[in-house]
Design an enzyme around this catalytic site. Structure first.
Site, mmCIF file in Angstrom:
data_model
loop_
_atom_site.group_PDB
_atom_site.id
_atom_site.type_symbol
_atom_site.label_atom_id
_atom_site.label_comp_id
_atom_site.label_asym_id
_atom_site.label_seq_id
_atom_site.Cartn_x
_atom_site.Cartn_y
_atom_site.Cartn_z
ATOM 1 N N LYS A 78 0.845 -1.197 0.000
ATOM 2 C CA LYS A 78 0.000 0.000 0.000
ATOM 3 C C LYS A 78 0.886 1.255 0.000
ATOM 4 O O LYS A 78 1.971 1.243 0.581
ATOM 5 C CB LYS A 78 -0.886 -0.050 1.249
ATOM 6 C CG LYS A 78 -1.993 0.990 1.331
ATOM 7 C CD LYS A 78 -2.885 0.709 2.540
ATOM 8 C CE LYS A 78 -3.943 1.762 2.767
ATOM 9 N NZ LYS A 78 -4.833 1.429 3.907
ATOM 10 N N SER A 153 -9.826 1.536 3.146
ATOM 11 C CA SER A 153 -8.959 2.346 2.320
ATOM 12 C C SER A 153 -7.953 1.548 1.496
ATOM 13 O O SER A 153 -7.367 2.087 0.572
ATOM 14 C CB SER A 153 -8.187 3.336 3.205
ATOM 15 O OG SER A 153 -7.343 2.639 4.098
ATOM 16 N N SER A 177 -9.926 -1.211 7.109
ATOM 17 C CA SER A 177 -9.384 -0.942 5.775
ATOM 18 C C SER A 177 -8.725 -2.112 5.057
ATOM 19 O O SER A 177 -8.412 -1.994 3.879
ATOM 20 C CB SER A 177 -8.389 0.206 5.840
ATOM 21 O OG SER A 177 -9.094 1.412 5.792
HETATM 22 N N1 GLN Z 1 -13.069 3.378 6.710
HETATM 23 C C1 GLN Z 1 -12.510 3.721 7.983
HETATM 24 C C2 GLN Z 1 -12.154 5.191 7.989
HETATM 25 O O1 GLN Z 1 -12.460 5.853 7.065
HETATM 26 C C3 GLN Z 1 -11.344 2.856 8.275
HETATM 27 C C4 GLN Z 1 -10.093 3.301 7.634
HETATM 28 C C5 GLN Z 1 -8.924 2.426 7.943
HETATM 29 O O2 GLN Z 1 -9.059 1.327 8.495
HETATM 30 N N2 GLN Z 1 -7.761 2.931 7.606
HETATM 31 O O3 GLN Z 1 -11.604 5.706 8.909
#
Ligand code: GLN
Length: 482
Positions: A78, A153, A177
Site C-alpha cells: 500500500k 482504504s 481498511s
Molecule cells: N473506513 C474507515 C475510515 O475511514 C477505516 C479506515 C482504515 O481502516 N484505515 O476511517
C-alpha cells in the site's frame, strides 16, 4: 497453464521446481498490470526494481543459495508504506512528490524473504475512507464489477490481488481498511492483533489502532505472509509485541469441539438477506464438522462506531500536524507569514475527507469538549474490550459478517459521509478492542458480488482464524471462486 491465477503457495512450488523463473513471472505480472490499468489499482509500478530483484533471485536460485519464503514472488504494498527510493504518496496531493528516505520494517521483511515488490497500491487519502474514492489519484474500480467500489482504504491492495496483478499485497487497517475491501473484492484480508506487525515506516493515521496485514487469494497465503511480516521491532516500534511468532504455515483444520460465538448485535435487521444466508451456510459447515455454537453478548457494539470516529480523528489530527508545508510535501508558494504558510499549504495539500477528520479531531480534543468526547470515548473503549473478553471466555472464535451489504456503486455514498462511515460498523469494534480478524469470501449475491465473513479471535490467536478459515475453504471450494 495460467500462472497468474495460482495461489501464492502454488506459484512458490512452481518457482522451486523450476517450471517458471521469477523474471518470467514478474514480466507476466507487469503485462497484466498494463492490460488492466483501467482498474487504477497502483499509484506507482516499480518496474525496474521488480525486474532487478527477480533477476537476482533467479541467479541466487541457480547458484543453490538458500532463499526466503517469498522468493521471486511479485507482491504489492500500500502507498502509505515506505520503500526507500520510491514515492510514498498516501494517495494525497500533499505527498505527490515525496520520496521515501528509508524502508518500513514490514516492507524490509518482504525483501528479506526475497519477495519482488512490484508496485505501490492506490488507497483512500491517508487511509481515510471506505471506498477508495478519496484518492488524489482517482478511484479504484472493483475487478468483480467495474461499476462498484473496491472498498477502502486498502482498495488498491485488494483489487490488485483480485485481478491477479500480483500474488499478495499489504494493506493497513485502522477501522476495517483491510477487511472491508477484501470482502468487496472477494479476497482474504487479515488484520492481525494490534502490535503483531511493526508499523515503523508506515505513515500513521491513528497510532493506537493502526495495523499492517496481508491481502491474499486464500487462507494459506495469508498465513505465509503473516509469518514473514510478524514479529517484534522494539528498536523502531515500541508497540510491536515481543510475543514469539508461531509457525503460522502449519494450519490444523480440526474444529471439533471448538466453540463459535454468535452475537446477535452483529446480526441485526439491517443485515442484507443474501449476506445473512451466506453466513448461515458457512456456520452450518462448521457445525457439520463438529464445532458448537454458543450465544455471546456484545451489548455496547453499537457504540463502537462513535468511539472509533472520535479516537481515530483525534489521533489523525495530531499525526497530520507534521504536514505543515515546512518539511514534507506541498508548500504554498505565496504566503505572508508562518501561520499563512501552514494555512495555505494545508488547504492546498489535503483533500476534503482528511480536512473533515482533522476538524473533528481538533474539536473533540479542544478544551471544554475533551471530557465530553475524547475521555468518554476512551472509557467506552474499555467497556467494549471487556465485553469481548467476556465473550471469549465462552468461545474460541466469533463469527460475523464483514459488512452488512456487498460492495456499493461508485458515487453512491461519496456525497454522504455518515452512510460511508456506517459501512465500517462491524469492523471498527475489532480495532477498538485490538483483536485479530479476517475477512474471508463465503459466497456471492445475485449480482455476482462477493460476500465476506469476519472471523474474530482472541489477542495473538491468529492461528484460530487460520484454522477456521482454511477449513471453510476446504469444504466450500466453489465459494472461493467468486
Ligand atoms: N473506513 C474507515 C475510515 O475511514 C477505516 C479506515 C482504515 O481502516 N484505515 O476511517
Amino acid at each position: 497453464m495460467n500462472y497468474l491465477n495460482l495461489n501464492l503457495f502454488e506459484i512458490r512450488d512452481e518457482l522451486e521446481k523450476g517450471n517458471i523463473t521469477s523474471l518470467e513471472l514478474t514480466k507476466m505480472c507487469l503485462q497484466k498490470i498494463k492490460e488492466t490499468s483501467d482498474l487504477n489499482t497502483l499509484i506507482c509500478v516499480c518496474e525496474e526494481f521488480a525486474l532487478d530483484t527477480a533477476k537476482r533471485v533467479d541467479e541466487d536460485r541457480k547458484n543453490g543459495k538458500k532463499l526466503g519464503k517469498l522468493a521471486g514472488i511479485p507482491i504489492v504494498i500500500k502507498d502509505n508504506i515506505n520503500l526507500v527510493g520510491t514515492k510514498t504518496t498516501c494517495a494525497s496531493k500533499f505527498l505527490e512528490n515525496f520520496v521515501s528516505p528509508y524502508t518500513a520494517t514490514c516492507a524490509q521483511k518482504l525483501l528479506d524473504a526475497d519477495a519482488v515488490i512490484i508496485g505501490k497500491a492506490n488507497m483512500d487519502e491517508f487511509a481515510m475512507g471506505s471506498s477508495n474514492e478519496n484518492s488524489a489519484f482517482g478511484p479504484v474500480l472493483n475487478p468483480r464489477n467495474k461499476a462498484y467500489v473496491p472498498g477502502g482504504s486498502s482498495g488498491g491492495s485488494a483489487a490488485t490481488v483480485a485481478s491477479c496483478q500480483c500474488f499478495a499485497s499489504l494493506g493497513t487497517d485502522t477501522g476495517g481498511s483491510i477487511r472491508e475491501p477484501a470482502s468487496f473484492c472477494g479476497v482474504v484480508g487479515l488484520k492481525p492483533t494490534y502490535g503483531r506487525v511493526s508499523r515503523y515506516g508506515v505513515v500513521a493515521f491513528a497510532s493506537s489502532l493502526d495495523q499492517v496485514g496481508p491481502l491474499t487469494r486464500c487462507v494459506q497465503d495469508s498465513a505465509i505472509m503473516l509469518s514473514v511480516i510478524a514479529g517484534e521491532d522494539q528498536k523502531n516500534d515500541m508497540t510491536s509485541s515481543t510475543n514469539s511468532v508461531p509457525d503460522y504455515e502449519k494450519i490444523d483444520t480440526n474444529v471439533k469441539g471448538l466453540k463459535i460465538g454468535i452475537a446477535k448485535e452483529f446480526f441485526n435487521d439491517k443485515l442484507d438477506k443474501e449476506v445473512r444466508e451466506a453466513l448461515d451456510k458457512a456456520i452450518e459447515t462448521y457445525k457439520a464438522n463438529g464445532a458448537e455454537i454458543v450465544d455471546v453478548s456484545l451489548p455496547s457494539l453499537d457504540a463502537a462506531l462513535g468511539v472509533y470516529y472520535i479516537l481515530s480523528s483525534a489521533e489523525a489530527a495530531s499525526n497530520l500536524a507534521r504536514f505543515d508545508g515546512v518539511k514534507y510535501g506541498v508548500q504554498a508558494n505565496k504566503f505572508a507569514d508562518i501561520t499563512d504558510l501552514y494555512f495555505k499549504s494545508r488547504s492546498q495539500g489535503f483533500g476534503k475527507e482528511v480536512k473533515r477528520r482533522i476538524m473533528i479531531g481538533n474539536y473533540v480534543l479542544s478544551s471544554g469538549y475533551y471530557d465530553a468526547f475524547y475521555r468518554k470515548a476512551k472509557k467506552v473503549q474499555k467497556v467494549i474490550k471487556k465485553e469481548f473478553e467476556n465473550a471469549f471466555s465462552q468461545c474460541d472464535i466469533i463469527i460475523s459478517p464483514t459488512t452488512a451489504n456487498p460492495a456499493f456503486k461508485l458515487g453512491e455514498k461519496s456525497g454522504d459521509p455518515l452512510s460511508m462511515y456506517l459501512t465500517d460498523i462491524f469492523t471498527v469494534p475489532i480495532n477498538i478492542a485490538g483483536l485479530p480478524a479476517m475477512s474471508l469470501p463465503v459466497g456471492k449475491n445475485h449480482e455476482g458480488l462477493p460476500i465476506g465473513m469476519q472471523l474474530i479471535a482472541k489477542e495473538f490467536n491468529e492461528e484460530m482464524i487460520f484454522r477456521f478459515g482454511k477449513l471453510f475453504e476446504e469444504k466450500n471450494k466453489e465459494a472461493q471462486n467468486v
